[in-house]
Structure formats: C-alpha cells, structure tokens
Scaffold this motif. Sequence first.
Motif, PDB file in Angstrom:
ATOM      1  N   ASP A 402     -26.395   4.478  48.534  1.00 16.52           N
ATOM      2  CA  ASP A 402     -27.390   5.515  48.850  1.00 16.52           C
ATOM      3  C   ASP A 402     -26.930   6.450  49.952  1.00 16.52           C
ATOM      4  OD1 ASP A 402     -29.110   4.427  46.971  1.00 16.52           O
ATOM      5  OD2 ASP A 402     -30.121   3.131  48.426  1.00 16.52           O
ATOM      6  N   LEU A 488     -41.336   5.739  41.303  1.00 15.21           N
ATOM      7  CA  LEU A 488     -40.957   4.331  41.240  1.00 15.21           C
ATOM      8  C   LEU A 488     -40.329   4.039  39.892  1.00 15.21           C
ATOM      9  CD1 LEU A 488     -44.239   2.757  42.705  1.00 15.21           C
ATOM     10  CD2 LEU A 488     -42.177   3.396  43.959  1.00 15.21           C
ATOM     11  N   SER A 489     -39.547   2.982  39.823  1.00 19.53           N
ATOM     12  CA  SER A 489     -38.916   2.623  38.549  1.00 19.53           C
ATOM     13  C   SER A 489     -38.690   1.131  38.494  1.00 19.53           C
ATOM     14  CB  SER A 489     -37.578   3.359  38.376  1.00 19.53           C
ATOM     15  OG  SER A 489     -36.647   2.928  39.358  1.00 19.53           O
ATOM     16  N   GLY A 490     -38.455   0.628  37.269  1.00 26.42           N
ATOM     17  CA  GLY A 490     -38.134  -0.783  37.074  1.00 26.42           C
ATOM     18  C   GLY A 490     -39.361  -1.663  37.099  1.00 26.42           C
ATOM     19  N   ARG A 493     -40.842  -1.965  40.410  1.00 24.20           N
ATOM     20  CA  ARG A 493     -41.361  -0.693  40.907  1.00 24.20           C
ATOM     21  C   ARG A 493     -40.811  -0.347  42.292  1.00 24.20           C
ATOM     22  NH1 ARG A 493     -47.406  -1.498  40.917  1.00 24.20           N
ATOM     23  NH2 ARG A 493     -47.500   0.714  41.416  1.00 24.20           N
ATOM     24  N   LYS A 494     -39.482  -0.365  42.367  1.00 22.53           N
ATOM     25  CA  LYS A 494     -38.813   0.069  43.589  1.00 22.53           C
ATOM     26  C   LYS A 494     -38.755   1.590  43.611  1.00 22.53           C
ATOM     27  CE  LYS A 494     -35.769  -3.963  43.947  1.00 22.53           C
ATOM     28  NZ  LYS A 494     -34.369  -4.429  44.000  1.00 22.53           N
ATOM     29  N   ASP A 496     -37.472   5.100  43.183  1.00 21.38           N
ATOM     30  CA  ASP A 496     -36.420   5.665  42.334  1.00 21.38           C
ATOM     31  C   ASP A 496     -35.784   6.822  43.099  1.00 21.38           C
ATOM     32  OD1 ASP A 496     -34.885   7.033  40.445  1.00 21.38           O
ATOM     33  OD2 ASP A 496     -36.217   6.495  38.799  1.00 21.38           O
ATOM     34  N   ARG A 497     -34.659   6.558  43.747  1.00 23.57           N
ATOM     35  CA  ARG A 497     -34.049   7.562  44.626  1.00 23.57           C
ATOM     36  C   ARG A 497     -33.522   8.754  43.835  1.00 23.57           C
ATOM     37  NH1 ARG A 497     -33.501   5.941  49.811  1.00 23.57           N
ATOM     38  NH2 ARG A 497     -34.037   3.762  50.202  1.00 23.57           N
ATOM     39  N   ALA A 499     -34.752   9.989  41.070  1.00 22.78           N
ATOM     40  CA  ALA A 499     -35.907  10.814  40.707  1.00 22.78           C
ATOM     41  C   ALA A 499     -36.487  11.516  41.932  1.00 22.78           C
ATOM     42  CB  ALA A 499     -36.974   9.951  40.037  1.00 22.78           C
TER      43      ALA A 499
END
Length: 512
Positions: A402, A488-490, A493-494, A496-497, A499
């Motif tokens: 990141d 958020l994703s996955g 729901r972490k 989503d950098r 996005a």
Amino acid sequence: MLDRLDHALRSRPDRPAVLTASRTGTPRVRARCGELAGLADAYAAALHARGLRPGDTVGVAVRPGPRALALLLALWRLGLRGAVLDPGAGPDVLRARLALARPSLVVADAAAQAVAGWARPLARRARLALPDLAGLGGPVATVGPWLPGCAPSLDLRAPRPAGPAGRGAAVAGDADAVIVFTSGTTSKPRAVVHTRAGLAAGMETVSTLFAQAGEQAGSAGPRHDGRPVLGGTFFVLVPALTRGAPVALPARSPRVLARQLHRLKPADTYLTPPQLRDALRADARFHGRVWTGSAPAGAELLGRVRDAGAERAWGVYALTELFPAAAVEAAEKAAYDGPGDLVGAPLPGVAAKTDEDGQLLLAGPAARHRYLGEEPDPWVRTGDRARLDGTGRIVLEGRTKDMVLRRAENIYPGLYEPSLHVPGVELAVLVGVPAAGAAEAAGDERLVAVVQPRHGAAVPELRASLADPLRRMGSARPDAVLFAEVPLSGRSRKPDRAAAAALAASRLGAAR
C-alpha cells in the motif's frame, strides 16, 4: 481439541449446540450436540463408503453452520484434507483453485451449486456462484436439502465402518488437515496448508486467550455457565462447543443482530469490524467480552463497543497463515499514543521479528506449514511493515504493497491512519492517486485521505477535529481530505484501497 469436541457433543446430546435468530432476535436451536455428532458420523461413513482414505482431498463448498462443522469433523476423523472453497469467490477464481487443489470429491450445499434453472436466483440472492462443478471432471456430492440441477446427495445411509476406520484414522500430526485459499490471481491462486498439529495449536491458542481474558476480567477462567458465544468462524465454534457453550450464528441484518445481542447476552462475541460498526449504527448493546479481527480495528471502535456495554473489547491480529497471532484490549490500545497501529504482544508460542525491509515475520506452532506447491517455511511473511516496541508488542506501520510514493518519499498509510479516527469518524484510509503533469510522469502520487463520517456527524466539526492530527503527520500530511463512504470488498468487508483511490481520483478530477 477436535477429539475433545467429539466427546463433549456425545456427553450431552440434548444440549443446544448451534443457535440462529428469528427476525425479532429470539434464539432458535439449529442443532443439538447429539445431532451434530450424529451428522458427523453419517458424513464420515458416507465419505468412507465412497473410497476416500487418509490423505485424500475433499473440496468443501458448504456455508458456515452445523453441516459445515459436522463435515469438517468427519474429515478430521478420517484423516482427509479439506480444501475450503468460498462460493462467493466467483466461477473463474474457483476453477483455478479447483485445478490447484485437485480434490477427489467436492461436497457442496444446494445453494452453492445452483447454477441453472429456477435455482439460479437463489444463488444470486445468497451471493453465491460456483461454476458447474459437474462439468469440471471431478465428482460432486450435495449435503442438505437437494434442489433441481444439483449433484446427487451424499449417502447418509451408508453403514459405519468397523474397526479403526469407524473410530477415526490414526493420522500423524504433520499430515495436512486443511487448505485455505488466501490470494493470487485467477491464473495463479495461492493456498495456505495447515497440518493437523498446526490447526489444533491454533484452536488451543484461542481457548487459552478466552480463558486468560476471563481471568483478567475477574472470572475463574473459561465460562461454563451455559451462556452462549456469538460468532460464526471455525476457530470460535470449536473451542466454545468444547467447553460446553452453545454458539449463535450472527444475524446478517444489523437490526436483527442488535436484537439478537439483546436477547442472548452472550459471554463472548466475535464480529468483524464492519459487523461491529453496523451493529452500533443499529443501537446495539453488547454484553460480556467482544472480540474483533480480520480487518483493522482502531481504539475508537473498540472504545465505542465498551461504551455500548461490553465488559472488555479486544482486537485480534490474525492471518490465514497464523490464527491468532496477537491481541490487544481497548484500554491498552487507547493508552498508546505513538505512530502506527498497536496490535498487542505476540500470543504464547508466537515468535515475531522484522526483516531488513521492516516486514513483520511470524512463526509458531499454529503457523501454516507451507503454501500448496511450495516448500515449507517456518516464518510467515505477513506483508505488513511493523516494529516491536520496548516491551515486545507489535506495532503495524502499514501494508508494504500500500506504499504511496510522493516526491521521492515512501509513505506507508497504516502508520498514520489510526490518528485519523477521531470521534465522529467511522472509517478512514490514505490512498495514492496519480499526480498531474511532470510529477505524474515521474511516478509521483498525491496522498488523499478518504474519511467516512459516522452517521449524524457534521463535516465542519470533523474538519476542525482532524486539524491537529493532520498537522502532526508532518511530511506525510495528505494533499487532500475527501469526505465520502469508504468502499469495502471481500467477505470480511475490508477497505478496498483500489476503489477508494479511484473514487478520490474521480472526485478530485471533477473538482479541478
């Protein structure tokens, strides 16, 4: 512990084991201990009758609940290796994972197989989408209610084998127990392999962590008063049921979850940070001890959980490769005022160090044995930059991948993001977006803070509250602050950098 669980289930067959909630939050018994034990017996007999023997791989595409737990107990008893197939990963990803694991059999519930006809909307509503498993060349069996278009049901009438096979296979601790897919592209998936000894060590660590937290809270140790545990992960289900506590599966709806918490008053609650935030927005009240992990949990979130009634609130640092690794209580986390994210001291048996690049390395009895298709390695490369403070506690400084490059300076968002979580901020991330002009040509980025206000919080007041934290970030101060909902994703729901970066680039471009 799985052997002790089997004994516990058979010792009190009438005791409730797995609970769900009605729309009013009223607990309902989904399965009793004896039913779970009987189902595990039936699955083991059916798998043995199909010719599966120790070391064979079985793909598991069954949603969390009694059937999934009973199936994993059956695999353990027979010495089979389970490959966990997430039905929400998408058909292309699952095809690649199946090609890597090469299971002798795939066991799936009906919703996970609903690939055609009238059953397809059911899979869509459940956010499930397995490929047509029968068309991939391997045998498939269905557990649970059968639907049109599904593979034949696993034969639960198969006679239980006599001799050692009926009591459980004699399998060494270094034999593979489970494969869990964690990352990798569609063309090159990556899978974590845990041995039987490693899996057992992880569950023992969770049980010890629960016990020690109880002692610190003033109780005599693990609670045996019949109060339920709320949580749906395997590492919560097994230790809780082993010590005689029923487990309630968390409701999906935040409002129902809030009612469920009110009616159950669980001794221990394990929810992800997004689930906690959703429950708090629904005015949930907590009871007993609350645990959270799988995504970053700041001191502000843990403090809100304490304010909402929890006796204690813990953040658990865990990876697919090592669960759990460290834990920190809300008060200790709130007292930390240094840079980075304090996640606590390594748990007993866990060794921690950093490499020459500052990446955190972990090892211990519960660590994964290897990645499928690769050589064993005792040290887990976490992908997190970190440092160990003077007392040996782990302080995270951000994911290595990141990193944001701005004017030839490397900025790791995780080092600064905790300071952005002031009162009124629901979630905040730092992302890089391409800079303009010559800086863009040089690969430089603009650093943008994407801040999600808590419901009802006023943006002008938040800007004022953020002024001092932003000033103290020094050369890492962001070029812009954007107030918006963090994508958020996955399944966990972490944030989503990618996005969030696209959102920031779009908003800033429009502003210019």
